[in-house]
Design an enzyme around this catalytic site. Structure first.
Site, PDB file in Angstrom:
ATOM      1  N   GLY A 270      36.810 -29.820  12.957  1.00 12.92           N
ATOM      2  CA  GLY A 270      38.127 -30.453  12.923  1.00 12.92           C
ATOM      3  C   GLY A 270      38.133 -31.505  11.834  1.00 12.92           C
TER       4      GLY A 270
ATOM      5  N   GLY B 185      29.390 -31.331  14.061  1.00 11.44           N
ATOM      6  CA  GLY B 185      30.615 -32.119  13.977  1.00 11.44           C
ATOM      7  C   GLY B 185      30.414 -33.579  14.293  1.00 11.44           C
TER       8      GLY B 185
ATOM      9  N   ILE C 179      29.144 -34.998  16.964  1.00 17.02           N
ATOM     10  CA  ILE C 179      27.983 -35.393  17.789  1.00 17.02           C
ATOM     11  C   ILE C 179      26.959 -36.094  16.892  1.00 17.02           C
ATOM     12  CG2 ILE C 179      26.091 -34.564  19.241  1.00 17.02           C
ATOM     13  CD1 ILE C 179      27.809 -32.047  19.786  1.00 17.02           C
TER      14      ILE C 179
ATOM     15  N   LYS D  23      26.642 -28.525   4.961  1.00 18.66           N
ATOM     16  CA  LYS D  23      25.403 -27.978   5.550  1.00 18.66           C
ATOM     17  C   LYS D  23      24.715 -26.979   4.619  1.00 18.66           C
ATOM     18  CE  LYS D  23      28.746 -25.331   7.783  1.00 18.66           C
ATOM     19  NZ  LYS D  23      29.885 -26.099   8.144  1.00 18.66           N
TER      20      LYS D  23
ATOM     21  N   ASP E 161      26.026 -19.710   9.730  1.00 15.63           N
ATOM     22  CA  ASP E 161      26.424 -21.117   9.756  1.00 15.63           C
ATOM     23  C   ASP E 161      25.495 -21.909  10.693  1.00 15.63           C
ATOM     24  OD1 ASP E 161      28.825 -23.270   9.535  1.00 15.63           O
ATOM     25  OD2 ASP E 161      28.180 -23.130  11.617  1.00 15.63           O
TER      26      ASP E 161
ATOM     27  N   LYS F  90      22.582 -25.065   9.979  1.00 20.90           N
ATOM     28  CA  LYS F  90      22.495 -26.320  10.744  1.00 20.90           C
ATOM     29  C   LYS F  90      21.120 -26.464  11.384  1.00 20.90           C
ATOM     30  CE  LYS F  90      27.449 -26.258  11.605  1.00 20.90           C
ATOM     31  NZ  LYS F  90      28.489 -25.660  12.458  1.00 20.90           N
TER      32      LYS F  90
HETATM   33  N1  LIG Z   1      36.735 -28.350   8.160  1.00 23.44           N
HETATM   34  C1  LIG Z   1      35.886 -28.709   9.093  1.00 23.44           C
HETATM   35  O1  LIG Z   1      36.219 -28.802  10.280  1.00 23.44           O
HETATM   36  C2  LIG Z   1      34.459 -29.054   8.723  1.00 23.44           C
HETATM   37  C3  LIG Z   1      33.546 -29.411   9.756  1.00 23.44           C
HETATM   38  C4  LIG Z   1      32.240 -29.774   9.414  1.00 23.44           C
HETATM   39  C5  LIG Z   1      31.852 -29.757   8.077  1.00 23.44           C
HETATM   40  N2  LIG Z   1      32.753 -29.383   7.120  1.00 23.44           N
HETATM   41  C6  LIG Z   1      32.293 -29.390   5.724  1.00 23.44           C
HETATM   42  O2  LIG Z   1      33.089 -30.320   4.981  1.00 23.44           O
HETATM   43  C7  LIG Z   1      33.201 -29.868   3.638  1.00 23.44           C
HETATM   44  C8  LIG Z   1      34.675 -29.786   3.261  1.00 23.44           C
HETATM   45  O3  LIG Z   1      35.327 -28.850   4.119  1.00 23.44           O
HETATM   46  P1  LIG Z   1      36.927 -28.693   4.135  1.00 23.44           P
HETATM   47  O4  LIG Z   1      37.220 -27.866   5.328  1.00 23.44           O
HETATM   48  O5  LIG Z   1      37.564 -29.994   3.971  1.00 23.44           O
HETATM   49  O6  LIG Z   1      37.132 -27.812   2.808  1.00 23.44           O
HETATM   50  P2  LIG Z   1      38.530 -27.529   2.049  1.00 23.44           P
HETATM   51  O7  LIG Z   1      39.678 -27.809   2.930  1.00 23.44           O
HETATM   52  O8  LIG Z   1      38.379 -26.175   1.449  1.00 23.44           O
HETATM   53  O9  LIG Z   1      38.556 -28.617   0.863  1.00 23.44           O
HETATM   54  C9  LIG Z   1      37.678 -28.573  -0.217  1.00 23.44           C
HETATM   55  C10 LIG Z   1      38.120 -29.594  -1.237  1.00 23.44           C
HETATM   56  O10 LIG Z   1      37.156 -29.603  -2.300  1.00 23.44           O
HETATM   57  C11 LIG Z   1      37.797 -29.302  -3.524  1.00 23.44           C
HETATM   58  N3  LIG Z   1      36.948 -28.439  -4.350  1.00 23.44           N
HETATM   59  C12 LIG Z   1      36.319 -27.297  -3.961  1.00 23.44           C
HETATM   60  N4  LIG Z   1      35.637 -26.762  -5.003  1.00 23.44           N
HETATM   61  C13 LIG Z   1      35.859 -27.593  -6.064  1.00 23.44           C
HETATM   62  C14 LIG Z   1      35.436 -27.580  -7.401  1.00 23.44           C
HETATM   63  N5  LIG Z   1      34.649 -26.603  -7.884  1.00 23.44           N
HETATM   64  N6  LIG Z   1      35.817 -28.603  -8.208  1.00 23.44           N
HETATM   65  C15 LIG Z   1      36.622 -29.586  -7.738  1.00 23.44           C
HETATM   66  N7  LIG Z   1      37.057 -29.650  -6.463  1.00 23.44           N
HETATM   67  C16 LIG Z   1      36.688 -28.657  -5.625  1.00 23.44           C
HETATM   68  C17 LIG Z   1      39.072 -28.576  -3.170  1.00 23.44           C
HETATM   69  O11 LIG Z   1      39.971 -28.762  -4.240  1.00 23.44           O
HETATM   70  P3  LIG Z   1      41.476 -28.147  -4.222  1.00 23.44           P
HETATM   71  O12 LIG Z   1      42.217 -29.064  -3.283  1.00 23.44           O
HETATM   72  O13 LIG Z   1      41.916 -28.275  -5.625  1.00 23.44           O
HETATM   73  O14 LIG Z   1      41.320 -26.752  -3.718  1.00 23.44           O
HETATM   74  C18 LIG Z   1      39.489 -29.302  -1.892  1.00 23.44           C
HETATM   75  O15 LIG Z   1      40.152 -30.498  -2.186  1.00 23.44           O
HETATM   76  C19 LIG Z   1      32.453 -28.521   3.576  1.00 23.44           C
HETATM   77  O16 LIG Z   1      31.135 -28.747   3.138  1.00 23.44           O
HETATM   78  C20 LIG Z   1      32.444 -28.071   5.024  1.00 23.44           C
HETATM   79  O17 LIG Z   1      31.371 -27.217   5.324  1.00 23.44           O
HETATM   80  C21 LIG Z   1      34.039 -29.047   7.404  1.00 23.44           C
END
Ligand SMILES: NC(=O)c1ccc[n+]([C@@H]2O[C@H](COP(=O)([O-])OP(=O)(O)OC[C@H]3O[C@@H](n4cnc5c(N)ncnc54)[C@H](OP(=O)(O)O)[C@@H]3O)[C@@H](O)[C@H]2O)c1
Length: 411
Positions: A291, A123, A125, A94, A190, A194
């Protein structure tokens, strides 16, 4: 992407954290269903994390890029590079879209490829799909809702238990509903990102995060919620994007809702979004706001849409002005000196600013004396000036506290 027989679609996965890992698993588990729905098999061509993979190699090896890294740098460069190379992109990011939407949508249009981002807002929806496709030519008048699950969980718990903000935040962190650094969620930032995305889609006008004023829930007191409960109100952090006075107003703020409102029963970490338009009256969708699996499911839905060849294109049709001053009703909480004439003084200050009181209750005595009132709808600038005036009264023992109220009940 047309049908190319049995040749698998190669997906470049940028990020394998909470969502990325869940997406890779889901893609494997649902491989048959994806093939049945699209006529193509899909497989991961390469993964980029901080310790693994080369972006250039992954880009060269993939037909489609899924960005699940988060942040804007290097996600922005990678997404732009993929689009410019003619590869469709799916992202859940986002911040990236709210800050760099113009540039990204322009790159997708110029290359004639899809940029999909259902998981970036609310999420699981399918609100992006609904606005872009189902209501794609509808004159939407308002999109609003609860688009942050962390704050909805905190407000629900505060109302249910009577506990203070800090205590409930700690509980949310323990349960995994709030991050170690919750500031983006609790400040409303946040939700603002959105709402910038939803406003852009709904009104076909450029809206960036910097143009969306937001207020969070950090200052909410347990007694605000207690009084509200007595009045049949529930408190939500709302994101609102609406057409107003020939322009658009996009804002995030905590707000009281009456029981009959469709968003009032949305509790815990759930999200809900409403769309209003003359041609549709109103539609409400609710579901989990985050999630790993749920977000990955929305990402996979976007991948399937791209493989199936559907192609919504986001276009700017006009540049509507951002309207800053709108009308609202307010709940107003004043801790006052327990003396005769205080209510009259307060009423005078409000009257001087053409702010009128709908209902008022006097509570407590002595050190606990307070006036709790609901203010009729008025221009927010006028209410702010009245609050400033009230702040100067010697009869006030603490700064005035106010929260917006939405009176609409949809019955
Ligand atoms: N979690 C949720 O419930 C949720 C919900 C809606 C949207 N989102 C969105 O989905 C996206 C991912 O969220 P997440 O929760 O999965 O994040 P996360 O668990 O922090 O995972 C981020 C991933 O990206 C990699 N990464 C980050 N910076 C990097 C860089 N500079 N170079 C290479 N790799 C990099 C990290 O590598 P490493 O493994 O090496 O650290 C990790 O594998 C975000 O945009 C978030 O806003 C998440």
């Amino acid at each position: 992407m047309g049908s190319e027989g049995s040749k698998p679609v190669r997906i470049g996965l940028l990020g394998r954290g909470t969502v990325g890992a869940a997406f890779a698993r889901l893609l494997e588990e649902r491989a048959e269903a994806v093939a049945a729905a699209t006529g193509r098999r899909a497989e991961i061509a390469g993964v980029l994390t901080r310790g693994e993979g080369s972006f250039e190699q992954i880009l060269a090896d993939s037909d489609l890029v899924v960005e699940l890294m988060g942040g804007t740098d290097p996600a922005r460069e990678h997404v732009l590079a993929a689009l410019r190379a003619g590869k469709p992109v799916v992202t859940a990011n986002k911040q990236l879209l709210a800050q760099h939407g113009d540039e990204l949508f322009a790159a997708a249009r110029a290359a004639g490829v899809q940029l999909r981002f259902e998981a970036a807002v609310a999420g699981v929806i399918p609100i992006v799909r609904a606005i872009q496709e189902s209501f794609g030519v509808t004159e939407i008048s308002k999109v609003f809702g609860i688009v942050n699950g962390t704050t909805n969980f905190i407000l629900t718990e505060m109302a249910a238990s009577g506990a203070g903000y800090d205590e409930v935040l700690a509980q949310a962190q323990k349960l995994g509903y709030a991050e170690a650094d919750p500031s983006d969620d609790v400040s409303g930032a946040d939700a603002a990102a959105k709402m910038a995305i939803l406003a852009r889609l709904a009104f076909h006008t450029p809206v960036t995060l910097a143009e969306v004023p937001f207020e969070g829930i950090e200052a909410i007191q347990p007694d605000d919620l207690a009084y509200a409960k007595e009045l049949g109100l529930s408190l939500k952090l709302l994101g609102v994007a609406e057409r107003r006075d020939g322009g658009v107003s996009v804002r995030v703020f905590p707000c009281f809702l009456y029981r009959g409102h469709p968003l009032a029963p949305i509790e815990g970490p759930f999200n809900a979004v409403m769309v209003e338009a003359p041609a549709i009256t109103e539609v409400t969708m609710s579901g989990p706001g985050a999630g790993g699996l749920q977000t990955a499911s929305a990402v996979l839905g976007d991948v399937v849409s791209i493989l199936a060849g559907e192609a919504p294109v986001h276009e700017t049709r006009s540049e509507l002005p951002m309207v800053a001053d709108v009308t609202s009703s307010f709940y107003l909480h004043l801790e006052v000196a327990d003396r005769p004439g205080v209510l009259a003084q307060v009423a005078t200050v409000l009257g001087d600013h053409e702010v009128s009181v709908k209902s008022v209750v006097q509570r407590g005595a002595g050190e606990d004396a307070r006036l709790v009132m609901v203010i009729h709808e008025c221009l927010e600038s006028r209410f702010a000036a009245a609050i400033e005036g009230l702040g100067e009264l010697d009869e006030l023992r603490a700064p005035p506290r106010s929260i917006r109220v939405i009176e609409e009940q949809f019955q």
